[in-house]
Design a protein around this motif. Structure first.
Motif, PDB file in Angstrom:
ATOM      1  N   TYR A  89       0.866  -1.175   0.000  1.00 49.18           N
ATOM      2  CA  TYR A  89       0.000   0.000   0.000  1.00 49.18           C
ATOM      3  C   TYR A  89       0.904   1.227   0.000  1.00 49.18           C
ATOM      4  O   TYR A  89       1.869   1.286   0.768  1.00 49.18           O
ATOM      5  CB  TYR A  89      -0.898  -0.029   1.233  1.00 49.18           C
ATOM      6  CG  TYR A  89      -1.782   1.183   1.424  1.00 49.18           C
ATOM      7  CD1 TYR A  89      -2.637   1.594   0.426  1.00 49.18           C
ATOM      8  CD2 TYR A  89      -1.772   1.885   2.626  1.00 49.18           C
ATOM      9  CE1 TYR A  89      -3.468   2.690   0.608  1.00 49.18           C
ATOM     10  CE2 TYR A  89      -2.602   2.980   2.822  1.00 49.18           C
ATOM     11  CZ  TYR A  89      -3.439   3.382   1.808  1.00 49.18           C
ATOM     12  OH  TYR A  89      -4.256   4.468   1.986  1.00 49.18           O
ATOM     13  N   TRP A  90       0.615   2.183  -0.826  1.00 49.06           N
ATOM     14  CA  TRP A  90       1.526   3.309  -1.053  1.00 49.06           C
ATOM     15  C   TRP A  90       1.903   4.043   0.227  1.00 49.06           C
ATOM     16  O   TRP A  90       3.040   4.490   0.384  1.00 49.06           O
ATOM     17  CB  TRP A  90       0.921   4.289  -2.061  1.00 49.06           C
ATOM     18  CG  TRP A  90      -0.369   4.941  -1.637  1.00 49.06           C
ATOM     19  CD1 TRP A  90      -1.617   4.384  -1.667  1.00 49.06           C
ATOM     20  CD2 TRP A  90      -0.533   6.273  -1.148  1.00 49.06           C
ATOM     21  NE1 TRP A  90      -2.560   5.286  -1.221  1.00 49.06           N
ATOM     22  CE2 TRP A  90      -1.915   6.449  -0.900  1.00 49.06           C
ATOM     23  CE3 TRP A  90       0.338   7.331  -0.896  1.00 49.06           C
ATOM     24  CZ2 TRP A  90      -2.441   7.651  -0.407  1.00 49.06           C
ATOM     25  CZ3 TRP A  90      -0.175   8.525  -0.407  1.00 49.06           C
ATOM     26  CH2 TRP A  90      -1.544   8.673  -0.167  1.00 49.06           C
ATOM     27  N   ARG A  91       0.979   4.149   1.186  1.00 48.69           N
ATOM     28  CA  ARG A  91       1.235   4.923   2.401  1.00 48.69           C
ATOM     29  C   ARG A  91       1.646   4.047   3.572  1.00 48.69           C
ATOM     30  O   ARG A  91       1.924   4.557   4.670  1.00 48.69           O
ATOM     31  CB  ARG A  91      -0.016   5.748   2.758  1.00 48.69           C
ATOM     32  CG  ARG A  91       0.283   6.988   3.546  1.00 48.69           C
ATOM     33  CD  ARG A  91      -0.836   7.984   3.487  1.00 48.69           C
ATOM     34  NE  ARG A  91      -2.114   7.447   3.952  1.00 48.69           N
ATOM     35  CZ  ARG A  91      -3.269   8.105   3.892  1.00 48.69           C
ATOM     36  NH1 ARG A  91      -3.297   9.310   3.366  1.00 48.69           N
ATOM     37  NH2 ARG A  91      -4.384   7.567   4.315  1.00 48.69           N
ATOM     38  N   SER A  92       1.688   2.751   3.383  1.00 47.02           N
ATOM     39  CA  SER A  92       2.099   1.827   4.445  1.00 47.02           C
ATOM     40  C   SER A  92       3.580   2.002   4.760  1.00 47.02           C
ATOM     41  O   SER A  92       4.431   1.953   3.861  1.00 47.02           O
ATOM     42  CB  SER A  92       1.829   0.387   3.996  1.00 47.02           C
ATOM     43  OG  SER A  92       2.688  -0.524   4.637  1.00 47.02           O
ATOM     44  N   ARG A 112      10.371  -0.839  -0.068  1.00 46.52           N
ATOM     45  CA  ARG A 112      10.741  -0.176  -1.321  1.00 46.52           C
ATOM     46  C   ARG A 112      12.120   0.474  -1.212  1.00 46.52           C
ATOM     47  O   ARG A 112      12.932   0.405  -2.142  1.00 46.52           O
ATOM     48  CB  ARG A 112       9.692   0.884  -1.699  1.00 46.52           C
ATOM     49  CG  ARG A 112       8.324   0.336  -2.059  1.00 46.52           C
ATOM     50  CD  ARG A 112       7.463   1.403  -2.727  1.00 46.52           C
ATOM     51  NE  ARG A 112       7.213   2.562  -1.895  1.00 46.52           N
ATOM     52  CZ  ARG A 112       6.147   2.724  -1.113  1.00 46.52           C
ATOM     53  NH1 ARG A 112       5.228   1.769  -1.037  1.00 46.52           N
ATOM     54  NH2 ARG A 112       5.982   3.830  -0.409  1.00 46.52           N
ATOM     55  N   ILE A 113      12.384   1.119  -0.088  1.00 45.40           N
ATOM     56  CA  ILE A 113      13.694   1.750   0.100  1.00 45.40           C
ATOM     57  C   ILE A 113      14.801   0.720  -0.015  1.00 45.40           C
ATOM     58  O   ILE A 113      15.800   0.928  -0.723  1.00 45.40           O
ATOM     59  CB  ILE A 113      13.769   2.465   1.464  1.00 45.40           C
ATOM     60  CG1 ILE A 113      12.805   3.651   1.513  1.00 45.40           C
ATOM     61  CG2 ILE A 113      15.200   2.940   1.733  1.00 45.40           C
ATOM     62  CD1 ILE A 113      12.663   4.278   2.897  1.00 45.40           C
ATOM     63  N   HIS A 166       9.297   7.099  -2.126  1.00 40.98           N
ATOM     64  CA  HIS A 166       8.361   7.965  -1.401  1.00 40.98           C
ATOM     65  C   HIS A 166       6.913   7.623  -1.771  1.00 40.98           C
ATOM     66  O   HIS A 166       6.610   7.355  -2.944  1.00 40.98           O
ATOM     67  CB  HIS A 166       8.638   9.427  -1.723  1.00 40.98           C
ATOM     68  CG  HIS A 166       7.955  10.373  -0.801  1.00 40.98           C
ATOM     69  ND1 HIS A 166       6.627  10.737  -0.951  1.00 40.98           N
ATOM     70  CD2 HIS A 166       8.395  11.021   0.312  1.00 40.98           C
ATOM     71  CE1 HIS A 166       6.283  11.569   0.002  1.00 40.98           C
ATOM     72  NE2 HIS A 166       7.337  11.763   0.788  1.00 40.98           N
ATOM     73  N   PRO A 167       6.021   7.620  -0.792  1.00 42.92           N
ATOM     74  CA  PRO A 167       4.618   7.275  -1.079  1.00 42.92           C
ATOM     75  C   PRO A 167       3.992   8.061  -2.217  1.00 42.92           C
ATOM     76  O   PRO A 167       3.245   7.504  -3.026  1.00 42.92           O
ATOM     77  CB  PRO A 167       3.921   7.568   0.254  1.00 42.92           C
ATOM     78  CG  PRO A 167       4.977   7.317   1.283  1.00 42.92           C
ATOM     79  CD  PRO A 167       6.256   7.802   0.662  1.00 42.92           C
ATOM     80  N   ALA A 180      -0.816   5.782  -5.512  1.00 40.50           N
ATOM     81  CA  ALA A 180      -1.015   6.904  -4.588  1.00 40.50           C
ATOM     82  C   ALA A 180      -2.219   7.742  -4.994  1.00 40.50           C
ATOM     83  O   ALA A 180      -2.548   7.848  -6.171  1.00 40.50           O
ATOM     84  CB  ALA A 180       0.235   7.763  -4.543  1.00 40.50           C
ATOM     85  N   ASP A 181      -2.847   8.357  -4.012  1.00 41.22           N
ATOM     86  CA  ASP A 181      -3.969   9.253  -4.282  1.00 41.22           C
ATOM     87  C   ASP A 181      -3.491  10.455  -5.092  1.00 41.22           C
ATOM     88  O   ASP A 181      -2.389  10.956  -4.872  1.00 41.22           O
ATOM     89  CB  ASP A 181      -4.566   9.748  -2.966  1.00 41.22           C
ATOM     90  CG  ASP A 181      -5.361   8.653  -2.255  1.00 41.22           C
ATOM     91  OD1 ASP A 181      -5.606   7.608  -2.868  1.00 41.22           O
ATOM     92  OD2 ASP A 181      -5.705   8.857  -1.073  1.00 41.22           O
TER      93      ASP A 181
END
Length: 210
Positions: A6-9, A16-17, A202-203, A209-210
């Motif tokens: 999830y993009w903001r998780s 991802r980093i 980055h999210p 992402a929204d």
């Protein structure tokens, strides 16, 4: 490799980093936690716990971000995200665990949802809850970084600790936590903002992402 997240998780973010720091190619597939996509039958078949991230590696599926990060270090040792000495590696793992075990679990989405639904907590109350645990953890981490860091959490190169720290700072800012109390951590955040691997993770830069 396919990263289901999830993009903001924060746990997806730290994964991802690490993948980016290792220079690995992977496909991203979004799992919208707000819509309950993690409880869909196909996702539960892959990860019965119904949490993100899940990393598909061939026919295998890896879950729990600390295990994924450790596997990445073992399977793709260059560039290293842990120092060479056993005691030094333990120190980096301890800093990472401070975030993974003592801060993040208390302010993730399902805990905050439980606070709102079970205890009628409004946004101010959930922010205060998250800030309490972020503050306690960051106080300790600030001291450790001042003692052991040289531009990053440990030494002069990113480690697993930085993979965990940066997403937690992102979350802290979402909860209106004032970062001025932790100048060493804020300096790492500034350094990460200029690093391509952290930028790409980055999210806001994720396809879902929204």
């Amino acid at each position: 490799m396919i990263l289901h997240g999830y993009w903001r998780s924060g746990t997806s973010y730290r994964t991802r980093i690490a993948l980016n720091l290792k220079g690995l190619t992977y496909e991203t597939r979004g799992v919208d936690l707000r819509q309950g996509a993690q409880k869909a039958a196909d996702f539960l078949a892959m990860n019965p716990q119904g949490l993100v991230p899940a990393l598909q590696v061939g026919d295998a599926v890896l879950t729990q971000s600390p295990a994924i990060l450790e596997w990445l270090e073992e399977a793709h040792p260059q560039p290293p995200l842990l120092p060479s000495g056993a005691l030094d590696r333990a120190q980096v793992r301890a800093m990472a665990a401070l975030v993974e075990c003592d801060i993040h679990p208390l302010n993730n989405l399902r805990v905050l949802k439980a606070l709102r639904e079970g205890f009628d907590a409004d946004q101010a109350a959930t922010d205060a809850w998250a800030g309490r645990w972020v503050g306690a953890g960051f106080d300790a981490l600030e001291s450790l970084v001042q003692r052991q860091g040289d531009g990053w959490c440990w030494g002069d190169q990113p480690t697993l600790a930085d993979c965990c720290l940066i997403p937690q700072i992102y979350s802290a800012r979402r909860f209106n936590v004032d970062m001025t109390a932790w100048p060493a951590l804020s300096a790492i955040e500034s350094r990460a903002q200029a690093h391509p691997a952290f930028q790409a993770a980055h999210p806001d830069r994720q396809p879902d992402a929204d």
